[in-house]
Design a protein around this motif. Structure first.
Motif, PDB file in Angstrom:
ATOM      1  N   SER A 675       0.811  -1.221   0.000  1.00  0.00           N
ATOM      2  CA  SER A 675       0.000   0.000   0.000  1.00  0.00           C
ATOM      3  C   SER A 675       0.843   1.270   0.000  1.00  0.00           C
ATOM      4  O   SER A 675       0.320   2.365  -0.248  1.00  0.00           O
ATOM      5  N   VAL A 682       2.259  -3.557 -10.900  1.00  0.00           N
ATOM      6  CA  VAL A 682       0.924  -4.139 -10.716  1.00  0.00           C
ATOM      7  C   VAL A 682       0.982  -5.667 -10.789  1.00  0.00           C
ATOM      8  O   VAL A 682       0.295  -6.356 -10.038  1.00  0.00           O
ATOM      9  N   SER A 685       2.002  -7.091  -7.418  1.00  0.00           N
ATOM     10  CA  SER A 685       0.916  -7.069  -6.425  1.00  0.00           C
ATOM     11  C   SER A 685      -0.140  -8.116  -6.757  1.00  0.00           C
ATOM     12  O   SER A 685      -0.680  -8.783  -5.865  1.00  0.00           O
ATOM     13  N   ARG A 735      -8.020   1.260  -1.792  1.00  0.00           N
ATOM     14  CA  ARG A 735      -7.595   2.348  -2.682  1.00  0.00           C
ATOM     15  C   ARG A 735      -7.840   1.994  -4.144  1.00  0.00           C
ATOM     16  O   ARG A 735      -8.309   2.824  -4.926  1.00  0.00           O
ATOM     17  N   ARG A 736      -7.550   0.747  -4.478  1.00  0.00           N
ATOM     18  CA  ARG A 736      -7.732   0.318  -5.870  1.00  0.00           C
ATOM     19  C   ARG A 736      -9.215   0.271  -6.250  1.00  0.00           C
ATOM     20  O   ARG A 736      -9.587   0.657  -7.354  1.00  0.00           O
ATOM     21  N   GLU A 740      -9.397   3.541  -8.870  1.00  0.00           N
ATOM     22  CA  GLU A 740      -8.181   3.362  -9.678  1.00  0.00           C
ATOM     23  C   GLU A 740      -8.362   2.362 -10.812  1.00  0.00           C
ATOM     24  O   GLU A 740      -7.525   2.310 -11.713  1.00  0.00           O
ATOM     25  N   LEU A 741      -9.397   1.591 -10.758  1.00  0.00           N
ATOM     26  CA  LEU A 741      -9.601   0.541 -11.773  1.00  0.00           C
ATOM     27  C   LEU A 741     -10.397   1.112 -12.925  1.00  0.00           C
ATOM     28  O   LEU A 741     -11.600   1.382 -12.805  1.00  0.00           O
ATOM     29  N   ASP A 746      -8.957  -4.646 -15.672  1.00  0.00           N
ATOM     30  CA  ASP A 746      -9.154  -4.433 -14.237  1.00  0.00           C
ATOM     31  C   ASP A 746     -10.417  -5.115 -13.711  1.00  0.00           C
ATOM     32  O   ASP A 746     -10.588  -5.212 -12.494  1.00  0.00           O
ATOM     33  N   ARG A 749      -9.204  -8.127 -12.273  1.00  0.00           N
ATOM     34  CA  ARG A 749      -8.381  -7.736 -11.119  1.00  0.00           C
ATOM     35  C   ARG A 749      -9.292  -7.403  -9.928  1.00  0.00           C
ATOM     36  O   ARG A 749      -8.982  -7.745  -8.779  1.00  0.00           O
ATOM     37  N   TYR A 753      -9.386  -8.821  -6.023  1.00  0.00           N
ATOM     38  CA  TYR A 753      -9.379  -8.010  -4.802  1.00  0.00           C
ATOM     39  C   TYR A 753     -10.566  -8.366  -3.914  1.00  0.00           C
ATOM     40  O   TYR A 753     -10.422  -8.493  -2.683  1.00  0.00           O
TER      41      TYR A 753
END
Length: 1621
Positions: A675, A682, A685, A735-736, A740-741, A746, A749, A753
């Motif tokens: 974080s 990416v 992570s 945050r993502r 952010e996606l 994503d 992704r 998450y």
């Protein structure tokens, strides 16, 4: 007569040229056959006259004129005519006569010309034999192949002196045999090769034969296909008289066929060929070779080669042994042509004889006389049989082959085992249970397969085992295998003794089996096969030749939810194997090109440490959108980590945390900075989170727990480690997710998450402080951001970023609602409640006042539009957008269904009828929009919504239910989604609030539900477990509680009356499955009985789809019913009435029901249920159904049903003895109606000892019983008398006991009773009567069985069916009921039988089977002989050929056709006599016999009835048939045979030419193989029965009549109509 006429014409016509000219024809005309034959006769006459010119005074001038004219006729008349026929006729039969006449004319002309003419003619014709297929198809001006063959056949006798031309002809013929269409190959062989060899002598003949053999053998060696074998066999058989003649190849024995390896390979290929004619030809050649070897009495081969195989040997000093072997061999092979098992089975013992002879021979001599490959031909023929039973016999026979314990035999059989044997093992039907096996037993063939595999691989030479095993595994992966064969082959491999046989290539082959072969198999069977394959790998892998990389790559394809689940026995075995071999695995090759190979071998721990570092080592980010990494990498590594930890912790003193923390330190380090490190790629992570997720998922696999441990130390340690970094992970994910996606990649992704967040919720259970952090910060923030984003006006703009953000936010909301529904998050916190109300307001607030009426409700069914193409976005990525949009809609309904459950009944949410209708419309819209596998949230929502809407919108509710049912039906072929959808649908449509509705309240919906329940029952007939889902739900809904009768419970229970048909159907449920479906169920039961020893039983989710469970569940429901409850009593009475009606309907139906048919099973289930309910029924109700029960006893019933009925009657009279008078009335009914059904009531009297203590006047009732029984002791039916005598014996024993206690009233019956009983005892001297008397007394129902003591669930549902010949899949063992927690056992209805007497009996104990000793007969006698003794067809024949017909009778003006019937191969006088009669009646031109002495045989005359006096008879010996048929071909006859071949024509379609020769085969062998190629046409008679052949006379009669019918109707083959010339 014709010769006299020609002489007269020649003597009167001095100008021979003019005479010849008069018979010629012009170019534009077509000569008739008569003109051609007249010209031929004239030229033959001229030839005779010119040869005897001194006597006939033919001048030289005339001779020169004749020669020139004849030469002209050949070139200007014959050849143009043949070209014209070839161009116009094609392959038509109608030009056959013209062709034959033209060729005869040509053969008559050639002798009158000079010596060069035949060669020139042949050279002009030979190019026609060398045409390519393209030239022939293009319509070349040259002669067709068929006509060219006929021309060459006419010229060959004149070409004998020209060796080069003969050789050219031979090579042309051999080359054309390879390329011609199948129907023309026999023409070339019969009309070119055979005449060519006939014209050769001595050395030239042997040279030509050697050339032919070389060409055929080389061709077969280069192209070993079935088509090549078929044509080579045809040629070899056609030339067999030359190739296999006595003293042939005397100068060079090694050139002969018997000395050639390739010749025998052709024969062996023929013996196993798919074409029956090729098999016949191969066997014919084999018999000819054996007969020739015995006749010559010479060793074969004369000079054995030093190297290479020898497939055929002959030794004069062992000729008796060898002849015996081949006689047995031929008998076996010929018998295998019969597809009826009872014909084949008696000769199977000959295979044992052949094998033993071969084995003894291989031990006694260095070079065996009998090659094992001949035995393989027998097995392969059995494997290819159309009869599955015969195929199974062959497989079982091979599996029990003892000689495979000898290394040389195992090696010789290895190619066969890996190839054809593995192919036949893929047949599922081989694994059916054998007689005497129970459900759940390992199939007999599978047990034999395990022993066979161990024996086979144990007998192979050590250096060959690994290669053979690898090829076998590769064979498993080379095609799709059905589940059952693959399961048992895998099990057999897992039973092989431990041995280092498999390397990296072997593990790769096993992985291919896992990846490709098993993807469509049933889950449990697939899981079990995976377990066996992994066990095989552990036992057979050579650890020194595989790296740990190979091992863990191999383990990737073992699924945790099917086999390799942590905590199972399989997991522990894998850990033990890794521990034992730790440090012994082959080192991995160093990365890069240079460097020496490592010398130290790798340990599991060092390997995992390196792999974690490599996994987290990623290139720097490029700033471009990146796909999410392949999750299989994380899956592989996570499993390796868990295995490493479990391996290391087995060492004494090693703590889990001491192993785990250093191992995962790189991962923990990455996650701790995830974080805060903004430069973290990416991809790194993603990989870290993937590994984290898979560690928890695989470590905490569902359905399995570590035995003997309350907590899993590894998982506890893992949770503690990750709790240290959980804040960093949570902050990063939040945050993502909060904006952010933005890229298409994503979306996947975000799923990662959200899955990690869900997994962390499980970890939080051990850390309350973290849970509070999530509640206070994470989830409210996520919810508020998602709602704000979804409500922003800018979201209406369709762009990639907006659409991705929409999909991610909706998925986030669905995840939060899911966690709350699972109680993972407490909803008592203020923050949670506030967030929930925000979600509720977003989804449940109508968009506008008008929108409600339009069916739109809140923010539901929003569509996620497909974004436009932008830079860097490929169309391939957007192709999956439909799934993204569907998930978006699905997520909306996850939220709504949760909110409906939580707030649907709250007063704060006001739901008007219009709002509810709008919500229902939205639900229906979602059902139509969503794919079937995503509708579960909609169904969950409907479960809450429908009861609220049904009062106002009943029709709409019915429509919604129908729509949902159609969707579920559409998923029937998708087992992954079907069962979840079905359970969701049943919970929605059959919830108690809807079941309570009556016809008056909701007629449409109730009717819809009844219709759906009927369709659901119908679907259960083909899909196991479907009805069980419905019934389990309904029983759980209706099940009466133990807490007393509250009004609500009573109301819920009352709903059963509207759907009692479901319960009634459950009582008799159990479809009769096809045999293949029963096999799958049997094998699943077998796997289940392996218990925890098979990890699949632990890993696979236990959805019970057993079709016996609905009935067991129904019985459990009925066991809960309380007789004192009026509603329960009413249900039982209505159910009994329904069941008795079902029984009566079956009894009155005109369909005769057989043992174990569906009707039999239903009746059996009806009476089992009635027995179960009987103790709970009111006396008044029993009195009303008593007549129905007695009436049922008079119907025709199977034995098992009879026993249940009789038991029912005994218990009724035991409970309610006051009804005994109604029972006595049954014996007074019309005897014609009772017939043998009275035995049912006599059986009740056998148990009168149970009833008599309950009646008031025992003496009177005993007297009544004796009076009734005695009248049946004299019945004309033996069975009735037998039952009556047994009842008399039992009742009289009661009467005697009563008399001994002072009872009176039996003295008058003593004499009669004792006389009857004496009669029964006197049966001991009357054979079968004595056996039946003993049998009935030992019968379980009259012996060990006690109607009151043995009343239990076990007796009714298991013991009785097992003892009364009911199929074992109908037995319900007590364990089925024990699995049901709802089953209510009581004193009146115990689960198990308290007495062991019945339990100790075995099924069929009371059945007597008389087994007599079978006398051994002569070695040929036990075979059903449809086959002629193999040497019979090779006897010496008379050499003379009688071609001149002998007129047997005056013709009396009768018109005869041109049909010539050849019966020289038939040897039975009765068949010949009947055939003679048929030929005479239908006007055949002649009948050909092998010997005219048949006509004096009395059997012949008895069937011919003097027809031989009116029919021309010819005599042609079987050996002379070849020449006779050649002659008839040259005369234009079409040779027709009755034989089934690949090219045969159906009799109903074939058009007979006028000049037809019908060749009839032998009664047993048919047409010999050496004559088959001479047939122009094979005709087969269409058959529909099982027996595969007709009597030869019947077959001939059918063809003769069809020929005659066509002639009479004028539909025969059209003739060549000549022009007038």
């Amino acid at each position: 007569m014709s010769s006299v006429l020609i002489e007269a014409v020649l003597s009167c016509a001095p100008d021979y040229g003019l005479l010849l000219e008069s018979l010629c024809w012009s170019e534009d005309s077509w000569p008739g056959t008569e003109r051609l034959e007249a010209l031929t006769a004239l030229i033959e006459g001229l030839g005779t006259a010119m040869a005897a010119s001194e006597k006939t005074n033919v001048s030289l001038a005339n001779q020169k004129t004749v020669t020139d004219k004849v030469n002209s006729i050949m070139w200007t008349q014959c050849l143009p005519l043949l070209h014209r026929i070839s161009a116009e006729a094609g392959a038509g039969v109608k030009y056959r006569e013209s062709t034959a006449a033209a060729c005869r004319l040509l053969s008559a002309c050639v002798p009158l010309c000079d010596d060069s003419v035949p060669g020139r003619l042949a050279l002009s014709v030979l190019p026609s034999l060398q045409l390519s297929e393209e030239e022939e198809a293009a319509g070349s001006s040259k002669l067709g192949v068929e006509i060219a063959c006929e021309v060459m056949a006419a010229l060959i006798p004149c070409l004998a002196a020209d060796e080069q031309l003969s050789l050219t002809t031979l090579t042309s013929a051999l080359s054309r045999i390879k390329t011609l269409p199948d129907p023309l190959v026999p023409k070339v062989a019969g009309r070119l090769l055979l005449p060519l060899l006939e014209s050769c002598r001595d050395a030239k003949l042997e040279n030509f034969l050697t050339l032919i053999l070389d060409e055929l053998c080389n061709w077969h060696s280069a192209v070993p296909t079935p088509a090549t074998s078929q044509r080579a066999l045809l040629c070899l058989t056609a030339l067999s008289d030359h190739l296999l003649g006595p003293r042939r190849f005397a100068a060079s024995p090694s050139s002969g066929p018997r000395s050639r390896l390739q010749f025998w390979r052709i024969v062996q290929d023929g013996l196993t060929h798919a074409d029956c004619v090729s098999r016949k030809r191969a066997l014919y050649l084999l018999k000819r070779c054996v007969a020739l070897s015995e006749e010559e009495r010479m060793p074969c081969p004369l000079h054995p080669p030093d190297e290479g195989e020898i497939l055929f040997r002959w030794s004069p000093d062992k000729s008796k042994l060898i002849r015996q072997f081949w006689e047995d061999y031929v008998l076996v092979v010929e018998t295998l042509e019969e597809n009826q098992v009872h014909v084949v089975r008696p000769v199977l013992n000959r295979i044992d004889t052949l094998i033993q002879t071969t084995a003894n021979d291989s031990q006694d001599s260095t070079h065996g006389l009998f090659h094992p490959s001949w035995l393989l031909c027998v097995y392969q023929r059995m494997f290819h049989s159309e009869n599955k039973s015969l195929m199974r016999e062959g497989v079982c026979h091979l599996l029990e082959l003892q000689v495979l314990q000898q290394p040389q035999f195992a090696l010789a059989f290895s190619q066969f085992v890996i190839g054809p044997f593995m192919d036949v093992l893929s047949e599922t039907s081989l694994f059916y249970r054998s007689a005497g096996q129970s459900i759940g037993d390992c199939p007999e063939l599978a047990c034999k397969l395990q022993v066979f595999m161990s024996t086979f691989f144990g007998s192979l030479p050590l250096e060959c085992r690994g290669h053979a095993l690898l090829r076998m595994i590769q064979q498993l992966g080379s095609k799709h295998w059905c589940a059952v064969p693959l399961l048992f082959l895998s099990q057999a491999l897992s039973k092989l003794p431990p041995s280092p046989l498999l390397g990296a290539e072997g593990l790769a082959a096993l992985r291919e089996v896992l990846r490709c072969t098993m993807i469509t198999h049933q889950v449990l069977l697939r899981g079990a096969a995976q377990c066996f394959l992994l066990n095989s790998a552990l036992r057979l892998t050579d650890v020194n030749s595989v790296t740990l990389d190979d091992v863990f790559s191999f383990l990737v394809d073992f699924r945790a939810d099917e086999s390799l689940c942590r905590g199972t026995l399989l997991w522990k075995q894998l850990c033990s194997w890794l521990s034992e071999n730790n440090g012994r695995f082959k080192p991995r090759a160093p990365s890069g090109d240079g460097g020496d190979a490592p010398t130290e071998k790798e340990t599991v721990k060092s390997y995992v440490e390196e792999e974690i570092l490599a996994h987290l080592r990623v290139p720097p980010s490029t700033g471009q959108p990146e796909r999410i990494p392949n999750p299989k990498e994380a899956d592989r590594l996570a499993r390796a980590v868990l295995l490493c930890v479990d391996v290391e912790t087995t060492h004494p003193g090693v703590e889990t945390s001491d192993v785990l923390e250093p191992l995962l330190s790189p991962l923990l380090d990455t996650l701790s900075r995830i974080s805060t490190n903004i430069y973290l790629p990416v991809r790194k992570s993603d990989k870290s989170l993937q590994l984290l997720l898979r560690l928890f998922q695989l470590g905490r696999a569902s359905n399995c727990q570590l035995a003997g441990e309350e907590q899993d130390g590894v998982m506890v340690a893992l949770e503690r480690l990750f709790l240290k970094v959980v804040d960093s992970i949570q902050e990063f994910i939040l945050r993502r997710l909060l904006g952010e996606l933005q890229e298409l990649f994503d979306i996947e992704r975000a799923q990662l998450y959200l899955s990690v967040l869900q997994q962390l919720e499980v970890v939080y259970a051990s850390a309350p402080q973290h849970r509070r952090s999530v509640l206070q910060m994470c989830l409210p923030k996520l919810i508020n951001h998602s709602l704000k984003l979804l409500q922003e006006p800018s979201q209406q703009i369709v762009s990639v970023g907006n659409q991705v953000a929409g999909a991610v936010t909706m998925a986030s909301l669905a995840m939060v609602c899911g966690l709350m529904e699972q109680k993972a998050i407490s909803m008592q916190q203020p923050e949670t409640l506030t967030a929930l109300k925000s979600i509720n307001d977003f989804f449940c607030t109508p968009l506008s006042s008008s929108s409600q009426s339009l069916g739109s409700f809140g923010s539901l069914n929003k569509h996620l539009e497909r974004p436009p193409m932008e830079g860097g976005v490929s169309d391939a990525v957007l192709q999956k957008w439909g799934r993204v949009a569907a998930n978006f809609t699905r997520d909306q309904w996850i939220c709504l269904s949760f909110l409906m459950k939580e707030f649907g009944s709250c007063e704060s949410v006001k739901t008007s009828p219009d709002t509810l209708k709008a919500a229902l419309n939205c639900s229906m819209e979602a059902l139509t929009l969503l794919p079937g596998d995503l509708v579960l949230p909609v169904l969950t929502y409907l479960e809450t919504l429908l009861p609220q809407v049904v009062q106002h919108e009943e029709a709409l509710c019915a429509e919604a239910v129908t729509l949902a049912w159609g969707l579920v039906q559409g998923l029937a072929t998708n087992p992954h989604d079907f069962w979840l959808a079905l359970k969701g649908f049943v919970s929605t449509a059959f919830q108690h609030k809807l079941l309570q509705l009556s016809d008056s309240q909701a007629p449409t919906l109730v009717s819809t539900l009844k219709q759906i329940s009927s369709e659901l029952m119908e679907l259960s007939q083909t899909k196991s477990g479907v009805f069980g889902v419905l019934l389990e739900h309904c029983c759980r809904t209706w099940m009466p509680t133990d807490r007393g009768g509250s009004d609500m419970a009573e109301d819920v229970f009352s709903s059963v009356f509207g759907h009692i048909n479901i319960l009634a159907e459950a009582c008799v449920h159990g479809p009769v499955f096809r045999r293949d479906q029963r096999l799958i169920q049997d094998i699943q039961t077998y796997v289940e009985q392996l218990g925890e020893g098979c990890a699949a039983n632990v890993a696979v989710a236990g959805d019970n789809r057993d079709d016996q469970m609905p009935r067991a569940c129904a019985m459990a429901f009925l066991s809960h019913l309380d007789p004192s409850n009026p509603q329960h009593q009413r249900l039982m009475e209505e159910l009994v009435t329904l069941l008795l009606k079902k029984d009566d309907d079956i009894s009155k139906s005109k369909v005769r029901y057989y043992s174990n048919s569906l009707q039999h099973r239903v009746k059996n289930r009806v009476w089992q249920t009635l027995l179960l309910l009987l103790p709970k029924l009111r006396e008044e109700f029993v009195a009303t159904l008593l007549d129905l029960v007695f009436e049922a006893g008079f119907c025709s019933n199977q034995a098992s049903v009879k026993y249940l009925m009789e038991w029912m009657m005994v218990l009724i009279l035991f409970y309610y003895p006051q009804h005994v008078d109604k029972f006595w009335a049954c014996f007074s009914m019309d005897h014609e109606k009772t017939k043998t059904s009275i035995c049912t009531f006599l059986s009740v009297l056998v148990h009168f000892n149970i009833i008599i203590p309950k009646v008031k006047d025992e003496v009177a009732q005993l007297r009544k019983a004796l009076d009734v029984i005695l009248q049946w002791c004299f019945n004309h039916n033996f069975s009735v008398r037998l039952y009556a005598l047994l009842a008399l014996k039992r009742v009289w024993s009661l009467a005697e006991a009563q008399a001994s206690e002072g009872g009176d009233g039996f003295s008058g019956l003593t004499t009669v009773v004792k006389a009857c009983l004496n009669q029964a005892e006197a049966m001991q001297s009357t054979g079968n009567a004595n056996k039946n008397w003993i049998r009935i007394q030992e019968h379980f129902f009259f012996g060990a069985f006690d109607p009151t003591r043995d009343f239990s669930v076990e007796t009714i549902f298991y013991t009785f069916p097992s003892l009364s010949e009911v199929a074992d899949d109908e037995w319900l063992p007590p364990c089925k009921f024990q699995k049901l927690t709802c089953f209510c056992e009581s004193l009146s209805l115990p689960l198990r039988n308290p007495s062991p007497d019945l339990r100790q009996l075995q099924p069929g104990d009371w059945i007597q089977q008389d087994k007599g000793e079978q006398n051994k007969e002569d070695r040929w006698a036990e075979v059903q002989k449809k086959i002629v003794p193999w040497r019979l067809g090779m006897q010496e024949q008379e050499p003379e050929l009688h071609l001149v017909p002998q007129q047997r009778a005056a013709r009396l003006g009768k018109q005869h056709g041109a049909l010539l019937v050849v019966a020289s191969l038939i040897d039975k006088p009765t068949n010949l006599g009947g055939l003679c009669r048929t030929c005479e009646i239908f006007g055949a031109s002649a009948l050909v016999l092998d010997n005219l002495r048949h006509v004096s045989d009395k059997q012949f005359q008895s069937l011919s009835v003097s027809s031989e006096l009116w029919l021309p008879l010819l005599e042609v010996k079987p050996k002379e048939l070849t020449d006779f048929l050649q002659l008839k071909k040259s005369e234009g006859y079409c040779i027709v045979g009755v034989e089934q071949t690949a090219n045969s024509q159906s009799l109903q379609d074939y058009q007979f030419p006028e000049k037809t020769l019908l060749l009839l085969g032998n009664e047993r062998e048919g047409i010999p193989a050496n004559l088959l190629q001479m047939l122009d046409v094979c005709v087969e008679i269409p058959q529909q029965g099982v027996i595969r052949s007709l009597n030869v006379h019947v077959s001939a009669a059918l063809l003769i009549w069809e020929y005659t019918r066509q002639r009479l109707s004028g539909c025969g083959s059209p003739e060549v109509k000549p022009n007038s010339s």
